[in-house]
Scaffold this motif. Structure first.
Motif, PDB file in Angstrom:
ATOM      1  N   LYS A   5       2.066  -6.324 -13.118  1.00  0.00           N
ATOM      2  CA  LYS A   5       1.220  -7.403 -13.407  1.00  0.00           C
ATOM      3  C   LYS A   5      -0.167  -7.221 -13.015  1.00  0.00           C
ATOM      4  CE  LYS A   5       4.573 -10.462 -14.422  1.00  0.00           C
ATOM      5  NZ  LYS A   5       5.807  -9.672 -14.502  1.00  0.00           N
ATOM      6  N   CYS A   6      -0.391  -6.217 -12.084  1.00  0.00           N
ATOM      7  CA  CYS A   6      -1.547  -5.806 -11.857  1.00  0.00           C
ATOM      8  C   CYS A   6      -1.844  -4.764 -11.180  1.00  0.00           C
ATOM      9  CB  CYS A   6      -2.413  -6.987 -10.775  1.00  0.00           C
ATOM     10  SG  CYS A   6      -1.026  -7.321  -9.318  1.00  0.00           S
ATOM     11  N   ASP A   7      -3.188  -4.217 -11.032  1.00  0.00           N
ATOM     12  CA  ASP A   7      -3.430  -2.985 -10.473  1.00  0.00           C
ATOM     13  C   ASP A   7      -3.805  -2.929  -9.078  1.00  0.00           C
ATOM     14  OD1 ASP A   7      -4.132  -1.180 -13.181  1.00  0.00           O
ATOM     15  OD2 ASP A   7      -5.546  -2.686 -13.354  1.00  0.00           O
ATOM     16  N   VAL A   8      -4.420  -3.970  -8.525  1.00  0.00           N
ATOM     17  CA  VAL A   8      -4.657  -4.230  -7.179  1.00  0.00           C
ATOM     18  C   VAL A   8      -4.463  -5.869  -6.957  1.00  0.00           C
ATOM     19  CG1 VAL A   8      -6.480  -2.492  -6.982  1.00  0.00           C
ATOM     20  CG2 VAL A   8      -7.356  -4.654  -7.510  1.00  0.00           C
ATOM     21  N   ALA A   9      -4.519  -5.842  -5.633  1.00  0.00           N
ATOM     22  CA  ALA A   9      -4.480  -7.351  -4.767  1.00  0.00           C
ATOM     23  C   ALA A   9      -5.628  -7.518  -3.982  1.00  0.00           C
ATOM     24  CB  ALA A   9      -3.072  -7.498  -4.445  1.00  0.00           C
ATOM     25  N   ALA A  10      -6.350  -8.616  -4.210  1.00  0.00           N
ATOM     26  CA  ALA A  10      -7.431  -8.997  -3.229  1.00  0.00           C
ATOM     27  C   ALA A  10      -7.058 -10.321  -2.921  1.00  0.00           C
ATOM     28  CB  ALA A  10      -8.709  -8.710  -3.868  1.00  0.00           C
ATOM     29  N   ALA A  11      -6.575 -10.822  -1.765  1.00  0.00           N
ATOM     30  CA  ALA A  11      -6.040 -12.136  -1.591  1.00  0.00           C
ATOM     31  C   ALA A  11      -6.279 -12.447   0.019  1.00  0.00           C
ATOM     32  CB  ALA A  11      -4.753 -12.363  -2.017  1.00  0.00           C
ATOM     33  N   GLY A  12      -7.514 -12.191   0.546  1.00  0.00           N
ATOM     34  CA  GLY A  12      -7.265 -12.291   2.073  1.00  0.00           C
ATOM     35  C   GLY A  12      -6.190 -12.038   2.644  1.00  0.00           C
ATOM     36  N   MET A  13      -5.674 -10.620   2.428  1.00  0.00           N
ATOM     37  CA  MET A  13      -4.691 -10.101   2.844  1.00  0.00           C
ATOM     38  C   MET A  13      -4.550  -9.361   4.079  1.00  0.00           C
ATOM     39  SD  MET A  13      -1.517  -8.722   0.556  1.00  0.00           S
ATOM     40  CE  MET A  13      -2.639  -7.431  -0.444  1.00  0.00           C
ATOM     41  N   THR A  14      -3.774  -9.823   5.043  1.00  0.00           N
ATOM     42  CA  THR A  14      -3.693  -9.019   6.467  1.00  0.00           C
ATOM     43  C   THR A  14      -3.014  -7.777   6.297  1.00  0.00           C
ATOM     44  OG1 THR A  14      -4.364 -10.887   7.723  1.00  0.00           O
ATOM     45  CG2 THR A  14      -3.181  -9.158   8.702  1.00  0.00           C
ATOM     46  N   ILE A  15      -3.322  -6.612   6.904  1.00  0.00           N
ATOM     47  CA  ILE A  15      -2.725  -5.467   6.716  1.00  0.00           C
ATOM     48  C   ILE A  15      -1.484  -5.313   7.862  1.00  0.00           C
ATOM     49  CG2 ILE A  15      -2.739  -2.858   6.999  1.00  0.00           C
ATOM     50  CD1 ILE A  15      -5.620  -3.059   6.045  1.00  0.00           C
ATOM     51  N   ASN A  16      -0.579  -5.387   7.717  1.00  0.00           N
ATOM     52  CA  ASN A  16       0.602  -5.319   8.727  1.00  0.00           C
ATOM     53  C   ASN A  16       1.763  -4.298   8.162  1.00  0.00           C
ATOM     54  OD1 ASN A  16       2.666  -6.726   7.250  1.00  0.00           O
ATOM     55  ND2 ASN A  16       1.712  -8.726   8.143  1.00  0.00           N
ATOM     56  N   ASP A  17       2.585  -4.019   9.403  1.00  0.00           N
ATOM     57  CA  ASP A  17       3.608  -2.961   9.126  1.00  0.00           C
ATOM     58  C   ASP A  17       4.585  -3.682   8.128  1.00  0.00           C
ATOM     59  OD1 ASP A  17       2.324  -1.170  10.759  1.00  0.00           O
ATOM     60  OD2 ASP A  17       3.493  -1.853  12.629  1.00  0.00           O
ATOM     61  N   THR A  18       5.184  -4.682   8.290  1.00  0.00           N
ATOM     62  CA  THR A  18       5.882  -5.207   7.068  1.00  0.00           C
ATOM     63  C   THR A  18       5.346  -4.950   5.883  1.00  0.00           C
ATOM     64  OG1 THR A  18       7.080  -6.727   8.819  1.00  0.00           O
ATOM     65  CG2 THR A  18       7.117  -7.238   6.482  1.00  0.00           C
ATOM     66  N   ARG A  19       4.239  -5.465   5.432  1.00  0.00           N
ATOM     67  CA  ARG A  19       3.706  -5.166   4.201  1.00  0.00           C
ATOM     68  C   ARG A  19       3.533  -3.916   3.719  1.00  0.00           C
ATOM     69  NH1 ARG A  19      -0.599 -10.267   4.908  1.00  0.00           N
ATOM     70  NH2 ARG A  19       1.073 -12.032   4.725  1.00  0.00           N
ATOM     71  N   LYS A  20       3.306  -3.035   4.703  1.00  0.00           N
ATOM     72  CA  LYS A  20       2.931  -1.783   4.237  1.00  0.00           C
ATOM     73  C   LYS A  20       4.393  -1.053   3.623  1.00  0.00           C
ATOM     74  CE  LYS A  20       0.224   0.428   7.258  1.00  0.00           C
ATOM     75  NZ  LYS A  20      -0.324   0.983   8.589  1.00  0.00           N
ATOM     76  N   GLN A  21       5.389  -1.534   4.091  1.00  0.00           N
ATOM     77  CA  GLN A  21       6.590  -0.748   3.730  1.00  0.00           C
ATOM     78  C   GLN A  21       6.698  -1.090   2.039  1.00  0.00           C
ATOM     79  OE1 GLN A  21      10.049  -2.241   5.699  1.00  0.00           O
ATOM     80  NE2 GLN A  21       8.805  -2.022   7.806  1.00  0.00           N
ATOM     81  N   ALA A  22       6.079  -2.312   1.487  1.00  0.00           N
ATOM     82  CA  ALA A  22       6.413  -2.659   0.373  1.00  0.00           C
ATOM     83  C   ALA A  22       5.057  -2.242  -0.481  1.00  0.00           C
ATOM     84  CB  ALA A  22       6.473  -4.266   0.030  1.00  0.00           C
ATOM     85  N   ILE A  23       3.996  -2.027   0.047  1.00  0.00           N
ATOM     86  CA  ILE A  23       2.666  -1.936  -0.965  1.00  0.00           C
ATOM     87  C   ILE A  23       1.646  -0.906  -0.039  1.00  0.00           C
ATOM     88  CG2 ILE A  23       2.718  -3.950  -1.931  1.00  0.00           C
ATOM     89  CD1 ILE A  23       0.566  -5.184  -0.338  1.00  0.00           C
ATOM     90  N   ASP A  24       0.783  -0.189  -0.871  1.00  0.00           N
ATOM     91  CA  ASP A  24      -0.232   0.389  -0.230  1.00  0.00           C
ATOM     92  C   ASP A  24      -1.511  -0.373   0.063  1.00  0.00           C
ATOM     93  OD1 ASP A  24       1.321   2.724   0.038  1.00  0.00           O
ATOM     94  OD2 ASP A  24       0.454   3.546  -1.709  1.00  0.00           O
ATOM     95  N   PHE A  25      -2.194  -0.177   1.097  1.00  0.00           N
ATOM     96  CA  PHE A  25      -3.327  -0.949   1.607  1.00  0.00           C
ATOM     97  C   PHE A  25      -4.558   0.111   1.503  1.00  0.00           C
ATOM     98  CE2 PHE A  25      -0.685  -3.935   3.362  1.00  0.00           C
ATOM     99  CZ  PHE A  25      -1.178  -5.257   2.915  1.00  0.00           C
ATOM    100  N   SER A  26      -5.870  -0.426   1.146  1.00  0.00           N
ATOM    101  CA  SER A  26      -7.196   0.219   1.275  1.00  0.00           C
ATOM    102  C   SER A  26      -7.397   0.384   2.816  1.00  0.00           C
ATOM    103  CB  SER A  26      -8.071  -0.473   0.437  1.00  0.00           C
ATOM    104  OG  SER A  26      -8.445  -1.737   1.152  1.00  0.00           O
ATOM    105  N   ASP A  27      -8.412   0.910   3.154  1.00  0.00           N
ATOM    106  CA  ASP A  27      -9.249   0.762   4.319  1.00  0.00           C
ATOM    107  C   ASP A  27      -9.355  -0.816   4.770  1.00  0.00           C
ATOM    108  OD1 ASP A  27      -9.018   3.423   4.664  1.00  0.00           O
ATOM    109  OD2 ASP A  27     -10.879   3.953   3.981  1.00  0.00           O
ATOM    110  N   PRO A  28      -9.547  -1.155   5.915  1.00  0.00           N
ATOM    111  CA  PRO A  28      -9.884  -2.527   6.293  1.00  0.00           C
ATOM    112  C   PRO A  28     -11.221  -2.869   5.470  1.00  0.00           C
ATOM    113  CG  PRO A  28      -8.594  -1.498   8.125  1.00  0.00           C
ATOM    114  CD  PRO A  28      -9.066  -0.472   7.219  1.00  0.00           C
ATOM    115  N   TYR A  29     -11.389  -4.030   5.095  1.00  0.00           N
ATOM    116  CA  TYR A  29     -12.687  -4.498   4.689  1.00  0.00           C
ATOM    117  C   TYR A  29     -13.179  -5.948   5.433  1.00  0.00           C
ATOM    118  CZ  TYR A  29     -10.323  -7.854   1.427  1.00  0.00           C
ATOM    119  OH  TYR A  29      -9.773  -8.832   0.984  1.00  0.00           O
ATOM    120  N   PHE A  30     -12.153  -6.343   6.025  1.00  0.00           N
ATOM    121  CA  PHE A  30     -12.452  -7.655   6.664  1.00  0.00           C
ATOM    122  C   PHE A  30     -11.884  -7.861   7.968  1.00  0.00           C
ATOM    123  CE2 PHE A  30     -12.799 -12.286   7.273  1.00  0.00           C
ATOM    124  CZ  PHE A  30     -14.281 -12.797   7.001  1.00  0.00           C
ATOM    125  N   ASP A  31     -12.572  -8.428   8.777  1.00  0.00           N
ATOM    126  CA  ASP A  31     -12.092  -8.646  10.407  1.00  0.00           C
ATOM    127  C   ASP A  31     -11.500 -10.138  10.440  1.00  0.00           C
ATOM    128  OD1 ASP A  31     -12.161  -6.096  11.092  1.00  0.00           O
ATOM    129  OD2 ASP A  31     -14.005  -6.186  12.082  1.00  0.00           O
TER     130      ASP A  31
END
Length: 272
Positions: A106-132
């Motif tokens: 459905k998409c190449d990337v996802a940008a959705a104010g999405m917090t990086i956490n260990d649970t999500r990292k099991q399902a998808i890859d994340f870029s370097d952090p861009y917002f605190d």
């Protein structure tokens, strides 16, 4: 014997020919990936498709017939670097965090104010952090609620599948409130204004923006959870991940990131 062998061979020839044809066809199956010309595979020619879940103002939201916001502007930098244009695909948030949106192309990337956490990292890859970010509490301005400890016996709204939901659930037994789940951010925010819930927990950026637009609400408390947003993509998207990280670093080094941040938040980011 010889005639039977010859007959068996003749019988097998059409089968072998069919198998060869099938093998040849198999090598031409279209996987849906397109090369942008930069060596980065994309699902549509000339496009980088971004999954998001509207509305999440000011990160991504509708303005007329366009989707705009902080996240949109950042991915536009990636699109420009790749020589393509950005296309937005609105989808339920859980299809992003579970990886389903990527696994079904459905998409190449996802940008959705999405917090990086260990649970999500099991399902998808994340870029370097861009917002605190941190979590925050939204209430009616005339309420006496200053924190979660004031909400015993009350209803606290959350958005489904968010860090805010996890945070509110983690403290519900301690402070004695009931957690009410909403599918998206606008429904949750409206519930506070209408009194359907007494308060709500979500990311500070969106709640502070909402309180600015609706001065009958307020954000009396922020919770320092150390959240960091990342741009998501399918597991194993090495070349795309490298490109996104490269563009984010370039934007921060050049000052473009600060300009985009100030455009949407009215100030430059704090330097750490």
């Amino acid at each position: 014997m010889a005639s039977r062998t010859r007959q068996a061979v003749l019988t097998l020839l059409p089968v072998l020919a069919l198998a060869a044809t099938a093998t040849a066809c198999a090598t031409k199956v279209n996987t849906g990936s397109q090369d942008s010309g930069s060596g980065v595979p994309l699902i549509k020619p000339g496009k980088i498709v971004t999954c998001t879940h509207l509305s999440y103002k000011p990160f991504q939201f509708s303005e007329g017939d366009k989707t705009v916001g902080f996240d949109v502007d950042l991915v536009d930098l990636v699109a420009k670097d790749l020589g393509v244009t950005q296309e937005i695909f609105d989808t339920p948030f859980e299809t992003i965090t579970s990886g389903e949106a990527f696994n079904t192309s459905k998409c190449d990337v996802a940008a959705a104010g999405m917090t990086i956490n260990d649970t999500r990292k099991q399902a998808i890859d994340f870029s370097d952090p861009y917002f605190d970010a941190s979590q925050a509490l939204l209430v009616k301005k005339d309420s006496t609620y200053k924190g979660l400890e004031d909400l015993k016996g009350k209803k606290v709204g959350v958005q489904q599948d968010t860090v805010g939901e996890e945070y509110a659930n983690a403290h519900s037994a301690e402070f004695g409130y009931t957690v009410i789940q909403f599918e998206d951010l606008p429904l949750m925010e409206t519930a506070v204004r209408t009194g359907a819930v007494d308060a709500a927990v979500n990311d500070n950026g969106v709640l502070l923006d909402y309180a600015k637009d609706y001065p009958d609400t307020a954000v009396p408390k922020e919770f320092d959870t150390g959240d960091k947003y990342g741009i998501g993509m399918k597991k194993g998207s090495t070349t795309l991940l490298t490109k996104v990280n490269e563009v984010l670093k370039k934007a921060k080094d050049s000052g473009d990131y600060d300009k985009i941040y100030e455009k949407w938040f009215g100030k430059k980011p704090e330097k750490k």
